[in-house]
Design a protein around this motif. Structure first.
Motif, PDB file in Angstrom:
ATOM      1  N   TRP A 121      10.104  11.039 -22.441  1.00 16.33           N
ATOM      2  CA  TRP A 121       9.706   9.684 -22.598  1.00 16.33           C
ATOM      3  C   TRP A 121       9.558   9.202 -21.141  1.00 16.33           C
ATOM      4  O   TRP A 121       8.530   8.308 -20.861  1.00 16.33           O
ATOM      5  N   ARG A 122      10.252   9.390 -20.192  1.00 17.25           N
ATOM      6  CA  ARG A 122      10.258   9.106 -18.743  1.00 17.25           C
ATOM      7  C   ARG A 122       8.928   9.512 -18.168  1.00 17.25           C
ATOM      8  O   ARG A 122       8.398   8.893 -17.536  1.00 17.25           O
ATOM      9  N   ALA A 123       8.495  10.806 -18.486  1.00 17.71           N
ATOM     10  CA  ALA A 123       7.421  11.667 -17.786  1.00 17.71           C
ATOM     11  C   ALA A 123       6.053  10.579 -18.609  1.00 17.71           C
ATOM     12  O   ALA A 123       5.191  10.499 -17.825  1.00 17.71           O
ATOM     13  N   HIS A 124       6.177  10.512 -19.668  1.00 19.68           N
ATOM     14  CA  HIS A 124       5.366   9.694 -20.571  1.00 19.68           C
ATOM     15  C   HIS A 124       5.153   8.316 -19.784  1.00 19.68           C
ATOM     16  O   HIS A 124       3.919   8.045 -19.466  1.00 19.68           O
ATOM     17  N   MET A 125       5.962   7.571 -19.760  1.00 19.15           N
ATOM     18  CA  MET A 125       6.255   6.274 -19.007  1.00 19.15           C
ATOM     19  C   MET A 125       5.386   6.322 -17.556  1.00 19.15           C
ATOM     20  O   MET A 125       5.114   5.196 -17.082  1.00 19.15           O
ATOM     21  N   ALA A 126       6.001   7.509 -17.005  1.00 25.52           N
ATOM     22  CA  ALA A 126       5.364   7.660 -15.548  1.00 25.52           C
ATOM     23  C   ALA A 126       4.202   7.671 -15.581  1.00 25.52           C
ATOM     24  O   ALA A 126       3.090   7.090 -14.792  1.00 25.52           O
ATOM     25  N   ARG A 127       3.063   8.152 -16.546  1.00 23.83           N
ATOM     26  CA  ARG A 127       1.892   8.413 -16.548  1.00 23.83           C
ATOM     27  C   ARG A 127       1.295   7.087 -16.947  1.00 23.83           C
ATOM     28  O   ARG A 127       0.283   6.664 -16.451  1.00 23.83           O
ATOM     29  N   PRO A 163      -4.157   1.916 -13.890  1.00 23.45           N
ATOM     30  CA  PRO A 163      -4.503   0.694 -13.303  1.00 23.45           C
ATOM     31  C   PRO A 163      -3.655  -0.287 -14.159  1.00 23.45           C
ATOM     32  O   PRO A 163      -3.550  -0.389 -15.318  1.00 23.45           O
ATOM     33  N   LYS A 164      -3.461  -1.483 -13.511  1.00 24.47           N
ATOM     34  CA  LYS A 164      -2.691  -2.493 -14.161  1.00 24.47           C
ATOM     35  C   LYS A 164      -3.364  -3.086 -15.705  1.00 24.47           C
ATOM     36  O   LYS A 164      -2.782  -3.168 -16.663  1.00 24.47           O
ATOM     37  N   ASP A 165      -4.563  -3.258 -15.807  1.00 22.39           N
ATOM     38  CA  ASP A 165      -5.575  -3.787 -16.887  1.00 22.39           C
ATOM     39  C   ASP A 165      -5.263  -2.727 -18.097  1.00 22.39           C
ATOM     40  O   ASP A 165      -4.949  -2.950 -19.141  1.00 22.39           O
ATOM     41  N   TYR A 166      -5.360  -1.411 -17.756  1.00 16.61           N
ATOM     42  CA  TYR A 166      -5.030  -0.279 -18.762  1.00 16.61           C
ATOM     43  C   TYR A 166      -3.535  -0.169 -19.249  1.00 16.61           C
ATOM     44  O   TYR A 166      -3.208  -0.202 -20.578  1.00 16.61           O
ATOM     45  N   ILE A 178      -2.956   7.985 -23.638  1.00 21.06           N
ATOM     46  CA  ILE A 178      -3.020   7.879 -22.153  1.00 21.06           C
ATOM     47  C   ILE A 178      -3.896   8.736 -21.803  1.00 21.06           C
ATOM     48  O   ILE A 178      -4.750   8.613 -20.710  1.00 21.06           O
ATOM     49  N   ASP A 179      -4.173  10.087 -22.366  1.00 20.15           N
ATOM     50  CA  ASP A 179      -5.276  11.071 -21.955  1.00 20.15           C
ATOM     51  C   ASP A 179      -6.688  10.262 -22.045  1.00 20.15           C
ATOM     52  O   ASP A 179      -7.343  10.389 -21.103  1.00 20.15           O
ATOM     53  N   LEU A 180      -6.864   9.515 -23.057  1.00 13.54           N
ATOM     54  CA  LEU A 180      -8.083   8.844 -23.177  1.00 13.54           C
ATOM     55  C   LEU A 180      -8.253   7.844 -21.967  1.00 13.54           C
ATOM     56  O   LEU A 180      -9.403   7.623 -21.267  1.00 13.54           O
ATOM     57  N   PHE A 181      -7.215   7.292 -21.801  1.00 15.20           N
ATOM     58  CA  PHE A 181      -7.073   6.022 -20.719  1.00 15.20           C
ATOM     59  C   PHE A 181      -7.441   6.720 -19.383  1.00 15.20           C
ATOM     60  O   PHE A 181      -7.999   6.128 -18.378  1.00 15.20           O
ATOM     61  N   GLU A 182      -6.788   7.796 -19.159  1.00 21.50           N
ATOM     62  CA  GLU A 182      -6.890   8.766 -17.780  1.00 21.50           C
ATOM     63  C   GLU A 182      -8.574   9.111 -17.665  1.00 21.50           C
ATOM     64  O   GLU A 182      -8.954   8.815 -16.577  1.00 21.50           O
ATOM     65  N   GLU A 183      -9.121   9.577 -18.672  1.00 25.36           N
ATOM     66  CA  GLU A 183     -10.503   9.735 -18.659  1.00 25.36           C
ATOM     67  C   GLU A 183     -11.238   8.433 -18.595  1.00 25.36           C
ATOM     68  O   GLU A 183     -12.315   8.653 -17.492  1.00 25.36           O
ATOM     69  N   LYS A 203     -14.460   3.139 -15.944  1.00 26.92           N
ATOM     70  CA  LYS A 203     -14.800   2.467 -17.079  1.00 26.92           C
ATOM     71  C   LYS A 203     -13.603   1.416 -17.072  1.00 26.92           C
ATOM     72  O   LYS A 203     -12.540   1.891 -16.815  1.00 26.92           O
ATOM     73  N   GLY A 204     -13.983   0.268 -17.650  1.00 24.61           N
ATOM     74  CA  GLY A 204     -12.980  -0.712 -17.855  1.00 24.61           C
ATOM     75  C   GLY A 204     -12.308  -0.144 -19.086  1.00 24.61           C
ATOM     76  O   GLY A 204     -12.936   0.263 -19.978  1.00 24.61           O
ATOM     77  N   VAL A 205     -11.049  -0.736 -19.299  1.00 20.70           N
ATOM     78  CA  VAL A 205     -10.035  -0.638 -20.418  1.00 20.70           C
ATOM     79  C   VAL A 205     -10.973  -0.888 -21.771  1.00 20.70           C
ATOM     80  O   VAL A 205     -10.810  -0.191 -22.471  1.00 20.70           O
ATOM     81  N   LEU A 206     -11.526  -2.097 -21.760  1.00 18.85           N
ATOM     82  CA  LEU A 206     -12.070  -2.550 -22.874  1.00 18.85           C
ATOM     83  C   LEU A 206     -13.442  -1.758 -23.268  1.00 18.85           C
ATOM     84  O   LEU A 206     -13.772  -1.735 -24.368  1.00 18.85           O
ATOM     85  N   GLU A 207     -13.961  -1.064 -22.437  1.00 18.50           N
ATOM     86  CA  GLU A 207     -15.071  -0.088 -22.446  1.00 18.50           C
ATOM     87  C   GLU A 207     -14.414   1.121 -23.241  1.00 18.50           C
ATOM     88  O   GLU A 207     -15.603   1.657 -24.010  1.00 18.50           O
ATOM     89  N   VAL A 208     -13.351   1.554 -22.928  1.00 20.10           N
ATOM     90  CA  VAL A 208     -12.739   2.473 -23.743  1.00 20.10           C
ATOM     91  C   VAL A 208     -12.355   2.247 -25.138  1.00 20.10           C
ATOM     92  O   VAL A 208     -12.607   2.909 -26.251  1.00 20.10           O
ATOM     93  N   THR A 209     -11.643   1.016 -25.331  1.00 21.77           N
ATOM     94  CA  THR A 209     -10.977   0.624 -26.651  1.00 21.77           C
ATOM     95  C   THR A 209     -11.881  -0.056 -27.498  1.00 21.77           C
ATOM     96  O   THR A 209     -11.745  -0.203 -28.743  1.00 21.77           O
ATOM     97  N   GLY A 210     -12.863  -0.651 -26.782  1.00 25.69           N
ATOM     98  CA  GLY A 210     -13.674  -1.751 -27.583  1.00 25.69           C
ATOM     99  C   GLY A 210     -12.965  -3.053 -27.239  1.00 25.69           C
ATOM    100  O   GLY A 210     -11.665  -3.248 -27.173  1.00 25.69           O
TER     101      GLY A 210
END
Length: 116
Positions: A13-19, A24-27, A57-62, A68-75
């Motif tokens: 969980w700590r490794a997950h939260m480190a990712r 970026p802040k918006d993500y 997180i994988d998707l966000f890192e991509e 891309k902005g975060v809303l471009e990824v999620t809609g």
């Protein structure tokens, strides 16, 4: 659950939260809202590990790598994005609904029996 499993789970969980914190802040903000939503409504198997959250997180890192902005990824509708992720999973809301329906049916049966 053994202590070793608990310790290992905390490390994961700590490794997950480190990712998450490396995003970026918006993500990070959108991730935390998704996490809250999924913990509230989410799939039963979410408690078995962080596979779904790690996939996000994988998707966000991509998305970050593609600039891309975060809303471009999620809609623009993040809740709809979450619902789409869990559409084929049993959720706690589904379990509660089934329970409520069963209890309602029991009450209705008692009412019908009293009318006879």
């Amino acid at each position: 659950m053994r202590i070793k499993d608990i310790i290992e789970g905390k490390k994961e969980w700590r490794a997950h939260m480190a990712r998450v914190k490396a995003l970026p802040k918006d993500y990070q903000v959108v991730y935390k809202e998704i996490q809250k939503y999924l913990f509230k409504v989410g799939p039963v198997e979410l408690t078995d590990g962080t596979d779904l959250l790690s996939g996000i997180i994988d998707l966000f890192e991509e998305g970050v790598a593609s600039e891309k902005g975060v809303l471009e990824v999620t809609g623009s509708d993040v809740a709809a994005f979450c619902d789409d992720l869990i559409k084929d999973s049993e959720t706690y809301a589904d379990i509660y609904q089934e329970f409520a329906n069963e209890e309602g049916n029991k009450v209705m049966k008692k009412v019908k029996d009293k009318r006879k």
